[in-house]
Design a protein around this motif. Sequence first.
Motif, mmCIF file in Angstrom:
data_model
loop_
_atom_site.group_PDB
_atom_site.id
_atom_site.type_symbol
_atom_site.label_atom_id
_atom_site.label_comp_id
_atom_site.label_asym_id
_atom_site.label_seq_id
_atom_site.Cartn_x
_atom_site.Cartn_y
_atom_site.Cartn_z
ATOM 1 N N LEU A 198 -6.369 -4.686 -6.959
ATOM 2 C CA LEU A 198 -6.658 -4.083 -5.530
ATOM 3 C C LEU A 198 -5.534 -3.277 -5.001
ATOM 4 C CD1 LEU A 198 -8.861 -3.911 -3.061
ATOM 5 C CD2 LEU A 198 -7.765 -6.340 -2.142
ATOM 6 N N ALA A 199 -4.264 -3.742 -4.996
ATOM 7 C CA ALA A 199 -3.083 -3.062 -4.462
ATOM 8 C C ALA A 199 -3.154 -1.871 -4.905
ATOM 9 C CB ALA A 199 -1.873 -3.917 -4.693
ATOM 10 N N VAL A 200 -3.309 -1.605 -6.324
ATOM 11 C CA VAL A 200 -3.274 -0.094 -6.831
ATOM 12 C C VAL A 200 -4.404 0.756 -6.325
ATOM 13 C CG1 VAL A 200 -3.378 1.106 -8.873
ATOM 14 C CG2 VAL A 200 -2.315 -1.153 -9.124
ATOM 15 N N LEU A 201 -5.538 0.183 -6.050
ATOM 16 C CA LEU A 201 -6.694 0.863 -5.574
ATOM 17 C C LEU A 201 -6.363 1.125 -4.282
ATOM 18 C CD1 LEU A 201 -9.761 -1.073 -6.854
ATOM 19 C CD2 LEU A 201 -9.165 1.108 -7.457
ATOM 20 N N LEU A 202 -5.848 0.117 -3.292
ATOM 21 C CA LEU A 202 -5.606 0.481 -1.833
ATOM 22 C C LEU A 202 -4.379 1.672 -1.696
ATOM 23 C CD1 LEU A 202 -5.813 0.394 0.989
ATOM 24 C CD2 LEU A 202 -4.349 -1.766 0.886
ATOM 25 N N HIS A 203 -3.391 1.676 -2.627
ATOM 26 C CA HIS A 203 -2.384 2.684 -2.568
ATOM 27 C C HIS A 203 -3.000 3.880 -2.926
ATOM 28 C CE1 HIS A 203 1.390 4.669 -3.190
ATOM 29 N NE2 HIS A 203 1.159 4.917 -4.359
ATOM 30 N N ALA A 204 -3.668 4.190 -3.978
ATOM 31 C CA ALA A 204 -4.433 5.423 -4.350
ATOM 32 C C ALA A 204 -5.467 5.687 -3.342
ATOM 33 C CB ALA A 204 -5.081 5.057 -5.785
ATOM 34 N N ALA A 205 -6.067 5.122 -2.674
ATOM 35 C CA ALA A 205 -6.884 5.359 -1.690
ATOM 36 C C ALA A 205 -6.101 5.948 -0.408
ATOM 37 C CB ALA A 205 -7.876 4.213 -1.132
ATOM 38 N N ASP A 206 -4.965 5.240 -0.088
ATOM 39 C CA ASP A 206 -4.185 6.014 0.961
ATOM 40 C C ASP A 206 -3.615 7.174 0.433
ATOM 41 O OD1 ASP A 206 -2.652 5.594 3.428
ATOM 42 O OD2 ASP A 206 -1.148 4.604 2.375
ATOM 43 N N LEU A 207 -3.177 7.405 -0.441
ATOM 44 C CA LEU A 207 -2.731 8.682 -0.974
ATOM 45 C C LEU A 207 -3.822 9.731 -1.008
ATOM 46 C CD1 LEU A 207 -0.424 7.817 -4.374
ATOM 47 C CD2 LEU A 207 0.356 8.475 -2.094
ATOM 48 N N HIS B 209 0.822 -1.202 -0.203
ATOM 49 C CA HIS B 209 0.079 -0.028 -0.007
ATOM 50 C C HIS B 209 0.898 1.094 -0.055
ATOM 51 C CE1 HIS B 209 0.336 -0.152 4.385
ATOM 52 N NE2 HIS B 209 0.498 1.235 4.258
ATOM 53 N N MET B 210 2.100 1.242 0.523
ATOM 54 C CA MET B 210 2.837 2.466 0.170
ATOM 55 C C MET B 210 3.540 2.799 -1.133
ATOM 56 S SD MET B 210 3.293 3.808 3.288
ATOM 57 C CE MET B 210 4.770 4.699 3.244
ATOM 58 N N GLY B 211 3.311 1.840 -1.945
ATOM 59 C CA GLY B 211 3.800 2.123 -3.567
ATOM 60 C C GLY B 211 5.371 2.542 -3.223
ATOM 61 N N GLY B 212 5.734 3.860 -4.180
ATOM 62 C CA GLY B 212 6.914 4.343 -4.033
ATOM 63 C C GLY B 212 7.606 4.921 -2.811
ATOM 64 N N PHE B 213 6.776 4.974 -1.899
ATOM 65 C CA PHE B 213 7.400 5.335 -0.461
ATOM 66 C C PHE B 213 7.855 4.294 0.350
ATOM 67 C CE2 PHE B 213 3.899 8.550 -1.874
ATOM 68 C CZ PHE B 213 4.635 9.653 -1.676
ATOM 69 N N ASP B 214 7.457 2.921 -0.128
ATOM 70 C CA ASP B 214 8.171 1.885 0.567
ATOM 71 C C ASP B 214 9.745 1.787 0.397
ATOM 72 O OD1 ASP B 214 8.647 -1.206 1.026
ATOM 73 O OD2 ASP B 214 6.585 -1.194 1.184
ATOM 74 N N THR B 215 10.347 1.523 1.450
ATOM 75 C CA THR B 215 11.720 1.426 1.620
ATOM 76 C C THR B 215 12.469 0.457 0.466
ATOM 77 O OG1 THR B 215 11.763 -0.014 3.582
ATOM 78 C CG2 THR B 215 12.110 2.586 3.686
ATOM 79 N N ARG B 216 11.378 -0.680 0.250
ATOM 80 C CA ARG B 216 12.032 -1.676 -0.532
ATOM 81 C C ARG B 216 11.888 -1.125 -1.985
ATOM 82 N NH1 ARG B 216 7.471 -5.936 1.169
ATOM 83 N NH2 ARG B 216 6.456 -3.992 1.321
ATOM 84 N N VAL B 217 11.013 -0.325 -2.261
ATOM 85 C CA VAL B 217 11.009 0.288 -3.650
ATOM 86 C C VAL B 217 12.222 1.192 -3.695
ATOM 87 C CG1 VAL B 217 9.573 1.751 -5.172
ATOM 88 C CG2 VAL B 217 8.643 -0.259 -3.955
ATOM 89 N N LYS B 218 12.275 2.027 -2.763
ATOM 90 C CA LYS B 218 13.383 2.975 -2.742
ATOM 91 C C LYS B 218 14.698 2.478 -2.827
ATOM 92 C CE LYS B 218 10.967 6.673 -0.087
ATOM 93 N NZ LYS B 218 11.127 7.137 1.248
ATOM 94 N N GLY B 219 14.654 1.031 -2.453
ATOM 95 C CA GLY B 219 16.169 0.315 -2.536
ATOM 96 C C GLY B 219 16.290 -0.265 -3.882
ATOM 97 N N GLY B 220 15.130 -0.307 -4.726
ATOM 98 C CA GLY B 220 15.269 -0.869 -6.155
ATOM 99 C C GLY B 220 14.709 -1.935 -6.554
ATOM 100 N N SER B 221 13.717 -2.240 -5.422
ATOM 101 C CA SER B 221 13.005 -3.602 -5.692
ATOM 102 C C SER B 221 11.949 -3.190 -6.610
ATOM 103 C CB SER B 221 12.285 -3.864 -4.512
ATOM 104 O OG SER B 221 11.269 -5.169 -4.787
ATOM 105 N N PHE B 222 11.707 -3.940 -7.677
ATOM 106 C CA PHE B 222 10.419 -3.911 -8.586
ATOM 107 C C PHE B 222 8.969 -4.853 -8.218
ATOM 108 C CE2 PHE B 222 14.120 -2.775 -11.170
ATOM 109 C CZ PHE B 222 13.907 -1.595 -11.572
ATOM 110 N N SER B 223 9.122 -5.266 -7.091
ATOM 111 C CA SER B 223 8.191 -6.204 -6.646
ATOM 112 C C SER B 223 6.953 -5.293 -6.433
ATOM 113 C CB SER B 223 8.433 -6.768 -5.279
ATOM 114 O OG SER B 223 9.693 -7.700 -5.445
#
Length: 190
Positions: free
Chosen positions: A167-176, A143-157
Amino acid sequence: MKERFISALRENVKREGVENLIAYLEESDFFTAPASTKFHLATEGGLCEHSYNVFQRLTAMAKAENAPYSMETLAICGLLHDVCKANTYKTEMRNVKENGEWVKKPYYAVDEKFPYGHGEKSVFIVQNYMRLTAEEAMAINWHMGGFDTRVKGGSFSASTAYEKYPLAVLLHAADLLATYLDEKRGEHHE
């Protein structure tokens, strides 16, 4: 807000373990904790309010998109995406200058007792009480999307999860949307 949150959870989630999860939340500081230390809803009760706001946004977005998710799934993801923040904040004091005088003021600081990550910690906590579907787990986990530290570290997961689990996209957008449009720094709404 606590009553609204619990009511939404009980009305929509009928899975085994939901009452034990509610008991866990009540024993924790989930209903009194801030949503953040200095950003959105950095006030007492902000975490509960933010979680409810995300649930409201997620429900509206799913309806607008004609998404095939049950109210149970939307309630689980929206209401429980940030349970990882329970028992994570503490109040400390700092000196602040007001009208030329130094005064002690309280502020929230992070006191992470179980450093398991963010979304993945929420999944871990929820699954200690009730089962999640793969899509619910992925949505909460990412749900953190690009703010997730794993993404910041280079993960494409995260992007892979978004491709496979809408649903993951919708939850991330709803959180934002809840964070940046519905909630203001430090404000608390009733």
